[in-house]
Design a protein around this motif. Structure first.
Motif, short mmCIF file in Angstrom:
data_model
loop_
_atom_site.label_atom_id
_atom_site.label_comp_id
_atom_site.label_asym_id
_atom_site.label_seq_id
_atom_site.Cartn_x
_atom_site.Cartn_y
_atom_site.Cartn_z
N ALA A 5 -6.59 0.61 9.26
CA ALA A 5 -7.07 -0.61 8.26
C ALA A 5 -6.10 -1.83 8.16
O ALA A 5 -6.57 -2.72 7.57
N ARG A 6 -5.17 -1.72 9.24
CA ARG A 6 -4.21 -2.89 9.27
C ARG A 6 -3.90 -3.43 7.83
O ARG A 6 -4.03 -4.52 7.58
N CYS A 7 -3.13 -2.63 7.18
CA CYS A 7 -2.40 -2.80 6.00
C CYS A 7 -1.16 -2.24 5.77
O CYS A 7 -0.76 -1.28 6.07
N ASP A 8 -0.24 -2.90 4.74
CA ASP A 8 0.86 -2.42 4.48
C ASP A 8 0.53 -1.78 3.20
O ASP A 8 -0.08 -2.20 2.19
N TYR A 9 1.62 -0.61 2.83
CA TYR A 9 1.42 0.10 1.38
C TYR A 9 2.63 0.48 0.91
O TYR A 9 3.79 0.50 1.78
N ALA A 10 2.95 0.56 -0.43
CA ALA A 10 4.11 1.09 -1.07
C ALA A 10 3.82 1.56 -2.43
O ALA A 10 2.56 1.27 -3.13
N PHE A 11 4.58 2.72 -2.65
CA PHE A 11 4.30 3.46 -4.00
C PHE A 11 5.37 2.85 -4.93
O PHE A 11 6.71 2.63 -4.40
N GLY A 12 5.19 2.60 -6.12
CA GLY A 12 6.10 2.33 -7.06
C GLY A 12 5.63 2.46 -8.35
O GLY A 12 4.46 2.80 -8.67
#
Length: 95
Positions: A5-12
């Motif tokens: 999907a060409r995306c960056d992700y992060a949990f927080g």
């Protein structure tokens, strides 16, 4: 799935909720920062919260991609073919 999907992700954590933040690689500067409801969890345990979010996220999909079981894919493919009058696609296992 994130790479496809060409995306960056992060949990927080934000206001006590675990949140999955998604940013498409080609997102404009004014890309909305508010994550959708399926990307939030009220679970207090970080690992359980991430798992809950990822299960919902994978089911919902991103960038036209989603994860389904082989059985679900076959059922959906049969339904699509019946509606369009075409033969269902077959999955080939190549070793």
């Amino acid at each position: 799935m994130m790479a496809l999907a060409r995306c960056d992700y992060a949990f927080g954590r934000f206001n006590g909720d675990m949140v999955l933040t998604l940013t498409p690689a080609d997102a404009p500067d004014a890309f909305p920062a508010e994550p959708p409801p399926e990307c939030r969890s009220k679970q207090l345990d970080n690992e359980k919260a991430r798992q809950e979010i990822m299960r919902r996220f994978l089911k919902h999909g991103m960038g036209g991609y989603r994860i389904v079981t082989d059985e679900d894919w076959q059922r959906e493919e049969r339904k699509r073919s019946e509606q369009s009058g075409l033969r269902p696609a077959r999955r080939l296992d190549v070793e």
